[in-house]
Design a protein around this motif. Structure first.
Motif, PDB file in Angstrom:
ATOM      1  N   MET A   1       0.850  -1.201   0.000  1.00 44.11           N
ATOM      2  CA  MET A   1       0.000   0.000   0.000  1.00 44.11           C
ATOM      3  C   MET A   1       0.888   1.255   0.000  1.00 44.11           C
ATOM      4  O   MET A   1       1.903   1.299   0.689  1.00 44.11           O
ATOM      5  N   GLU A   2       0.459   2.244  -0.783  1.00 37.84           N
ATOM      6  CA  GLU A   2       1.203   3.515  -0.867  1.00 37.84           C
ATOM      7  C   GLU A   2       1.011   4.296   0.433  1.00 37.84           C
ATOM      8  O   GLU A   2      -0.111   4.670   0.759  1.00 37.84           O
ATOM      9  N   LYS A   3       2.085   4.507   1.168  1.00 42.11           N
ATOM     10  CA  LYS A   3       1.967   5.263   2.420  1.00 42.11           C
ATOM     11  C   LYS A   3       2.262   6.741   2.164  1.00 42.11           C
ATOM     12  O   LYS A   3       2.858   7.103   1.143  1.00 42.11           O
ATOM     13  N   ILE A   4       1.848   7.570   3.100  1.00 41.57           N
ATOM     14  CA  ILE A   4       2.013   9.027   2.956  1.00 41.57           C
ATOM     15  C   ILE A   4       2.610   9.574   4.244  1.00 41.57           C
ATOM     16  O   ILE A   4       2.076   9.339   5.334  1.00 41.57           O
ATOM     17  N   LEU A   5       3.697  10.301   4.111  1.00 39.74           N
ATOM     18  CA  LEU A   5       4.238  11.018   5.277  1.00 39.74           C
ATOM     19  C   LEU A   5       3.371  12.258   5.504  1.00 39.74           C
ATOM     20  O   LEU A   5       3.067  12.978   4.543  1.00 39.74           O
ATOM     21  N   ILE A   6       2.971  12.512   6.743  1.00 39.74           N
ATOM     22  CA  ILE A   6       2.074  13.642   6.994  1.00 39.74           C
ATOM     23  C   ILE A   6       2.563  14.454   8.193  1.00 39.74           C
ATOM     24  O   ILE A   6       3.072  13.893   9.173  1.00 39.74           O
ATOM     25  N   SER A   7       2.404  15.762   8.086  1.00 40.02           N
ATOM     26  CA  SER A   7       2.721  16.655   9.207  1.00 40.02           C
ATOM     27  C   SER A   7       1.827  16.319  10.397  1.00 40.02           C
ATOM     28  O   SER A   7       0.600  16.281  10.282  1.00 40.02           O
ATOM     29  N   SER A   8       2.446  16.131  11.528  1.00 44.21           N
ATOM     30  CA  SER A   8       1.717  15.754  12.744  1.00 44.21           C
ATOM     31  C   SER A   8       0.614  16.761  13.093  1.00 44.21           C
ATOM     32  O   SER A   8      -0.480  16.384  13.520  1.00 44.21           O
ATOM     33  N   CYS A   9       0.878  18.045  12.882  1.00 40.54           N
ATOM     34  CA  CYS A   9      -0.109  19.075  13.243  1.00 40.54           C
ATOM     35  C   CYS A   9      -1.392  18.947  12.422  1.00 40.54           C
ATOM     36  O   CYS A   9      -2.452  19.389  12.868  1.00 40.54           O
ATOM     37  N   PHE A  10      -1.321  18.320  11.243  1.00 44.40           N
ATOM     38  CA  PHE A  10      -2.524  18.119  10.417  1.00 44.40           C
ATOM     39  C   PHE A  10      -3.510  17.153  11.075  1.00 44.40           C
ATOM     40  O   PHE A  10      -4.684  17.127  10.731  1.00 44.40           O
ATOM     41  N   LEU A  11      -3.001  16.317  11.960  1.00 45.67           N
ATOM     42  CA  LEU A  11      -3.877  15.322  12.600  1.00 45.67           C
ATOM     43  C   LEU A  11      -4.402  15.816  13.948  1.00 45.67           C
ATOM     44  O   LEU A  11      -4.977  15.050  14.719  1.00 45.67           O
ATOM     45  N   ILE A 144      -4.465  18.904  -1.701  1.00 44.34           N
ATOM     46  CA  ILE A 144      -4.783  17.544  -1.246  1.00 44.34           C
ATOM     47  C   ILE A 144      -5.447  16.742  -2.361  1.00 44.34           C
ATOM     48  O   ILE A 144      -5.187  15.543  -2.523  1.00 44.34           O
ATOM     49  N   ALA A 145      -6.297  17.407  -3.161  1.00 44.10           N
ATOM     50  CA  ALA A 145      -6.997  16.687  -4.237  1.00 44.10           C
ATOM     51  C   ALA A 145      -6.002  16.092  -5.235  1.00 44.10           C
ATOM     52  O   ALA A 145      -6.198  14.973  -5.729  1.00 44.10           O
ATOM     53  N   ALA A 146      -4.943  16.817  -5.506  1.00 48.42           N
ATOM     54  CA  ALA A 146      -3.931  16.307  -6.442  1.00 48.42           C
ATOM     55  C   ALA A 146      -3.226  15.096  -5.847  1.00 48.42           C
ATOM     56  O   ALA A 146      -2.950  14.110  -6.553  1.00 48.42           O
ATOM     57  N   LEU A 147      -2.962  15.142  -4.561  1.00 45.26           N
ATOM     58  CA  LEU A 147      -2.349  13.984  -3.907  1.00 45.26           C
ATOM     59  C   LEU A 147      -3.318  12.799  -3.918  1.00 45.26           C
ATOM     60  O   LEU A 147      -2.920  11.663  -4.207  1.00 45.26           O
ATOM     61  N   ALA A 148      -4.587  13.075  -3.634  1.00 49.50           N
ATOM     62  CA  ALA A 148      -5.586  11.992  -3.631  1.00 49.50           C
ATOM     63  C   ALA A 148      -5.664  11.331  -4.998  1.00 49.50           C
ATOM     64  O   ALA A 148      -5.755  10.093  -5.105  1.00 49.50           O
ATOM     65  N   ALA A 149      -5.592  12.126  -6.049  1.00 52.77           N
ATOM     66  CA  ALA A 149      -5.636  11.561  -7.410  1.00 52.77           C
ATOM     67  C   ALA A 149      -4.428  10.666  -7.647  1.00 52.77           C
ATOM     68  O   ALA A 149      -4.526   9.601  -8.276  1.00 52.77           O
ATOM     69  N   GLN A 150      -3.294  11.090  -7.146  1.00 55.02           N
ATOM     70  CA  GLN A 150      -2.062  10.313  -7.283  1.00 55.02           C
ATOM     71  C   GLN A 150      -2.173   8.987  -6.523  1.00 55.02           C
ATOM     72  O   GLN A 150      -1.806   7.929  -7.043  1.00 55.02           O
ATOM     73  N   ILE A 151      -2.724   9.038  -5.335  1.00 55.56           N
ATOM     74  CA  ILE A 151      -2.864   7.831  -4.510  1.00 55.56           C
ATOM     75  C   ILE A 151      -3.855   6.856  -5.154  1.00 55.56           C
ATOM     76  O   ILE A 151      -3.661   5.648  -5.141  1.00 55.56           O
ATOM     77  N   GLU A 152      -4.934   7.407  -5.744  1.00 55.80           N
ATOM     78  CA  GLU A 152      -5.925   6.574  -6.431  1.00 55.80           C
ATOM     79  C   GLU A 152      -5.295   5.715  -7.502  1.00 55.80           C
ATOM     80  O   GLU A 152      -5.688   4.575  -7.749  1.00 55.80           O
ATOM     81  N   LYS A 153      -4.281   6.291  -8.164  1.00 55.48           N
ATOM     82  CA  LYS A 153      -3.638   5.587  -9.288  1.00 55.48           C
ATOM     83  C   LYS A 153      -2.643   4.533  -8.819  1.00 55.48           C
ATOM     84  O   LYS A 153      -2.211   3.698  -9.603  1.00 55.48           O
ATOM     85  N   SER A 154      -2.285   4.591  -7.535  1.00 57.46           N
ATOM     86  CA  SER A 154      -1.244   3.699  -7.044  1.00 57.46           C
ATOM     87  C   SER A 154      -1.819   2.318  -6.765  1.00 57.46           C
ATOM     88  O   SER A 154      -2.966   2.188  -6.344  1.00 57.46           O
ATOM     89  N   PRO A 155      -1.017   1.278  -6.929  1.00 57.92           N
ATOM     90  CA  PRO A 155      -1.494  -0.067  -6.621  1.00 57.92           C
ATOM     91  C   PRO A 155      -1.730  -0.212  -5.122  1.00 57.92           C
ATOM     92  O   PRO A 155      -1.015   0.389  -4.329  1.00 57.92           O
ATOM     93  N   MET A 156      -2.718  -0.988  -4.723  1.00 57.74           N
ATOM     94  CA  MET A 156      -3.003  -1.224  -3.297  1.00 57.74           C
ATOM     95  C   MET A 156      -1.914  -2.082  -2.673  1.00 57.74           C
ATOM     96  O   MET A 156      -1.343  -2.938  -3.296  1.00 57.74           O
TER      97      MET A 156
END
Ligand code: SF4
Length: 156
Positions: A1-11, A144-156
């Protein structure tokens, strides 16, 4: 699965210099969280700084330097935080990051200009620079939408 590094403050973690967070409420963030895609980091805390802390900005000099508004040189902590982020990416084979815009660590298209007057300039934070140099694509809360589109294309 494609993982994503995320800024802690976003959560919603209160890791900002002023003790606040930058919670993102988009549903896709919650979905990624449930899918266990998110690898969380606050580079400034990983670099040894604490919350709250003095605000810091990258100075407009030939040799990159990060100073607090009190003139303390915190460049080394910012470098350590950037390296910690890169190590996490390498550990999890991460190719994408979602980091807070304009932060001296996490900014991807703008940063503050070093004058502590609230003025932004084109530039990248220390962590984003290192990740980008290592072929990791950095997105922000503004695309974020551009990242989501990129993740959609990635293999699970
Ligand atoms: S360093 Fe990055 S993750 Fe940490 S508080 Fe600043 S913007 Fe958020």
């Amino acid at each position: 699965m494609e993982k994503i590094l995320i800024s802690s403050c976003f959560l919603g973690n209160r890791v900002r210099y002023d003790g606040a967070d930058n919670l993102l409420t988009e549903s896709v963030i919650q979905r990624w969280h449930l899918e266990q895609r998110l690898v969380v980091i606050c580079p400034e805390l990983s670099g040894g700084l604490s919350t709250p802390r003095a605000p810091a900005e990258i100075q407009n000099s030939i040799e990159i330097q990060v100073l607090t508004n009190l003139g303390e040189d915190v460049t080394s902590a910012f470098e350590q935080g950037a390296k910690a982020a890169l190590r996490l990416c390498q550990l999890h084979n991460i190719r994408y990051a979602l980091l807070k815009e304009s932060s001296p660590s996490c900014g991807s298209t703008t940063i503050y200009d070093g004058s502590f007057n609230g003025k932004k300039i084109v530039g990248q934070g220390m962590t984003t620079r290192l990740l980008t140099a290592n072929d990791i694509q950095v997105y922000s809360e503004k695309n974020i939408a551009a990242l989501a589109a990129q993740i959609e294309k990635s293999p699970m």
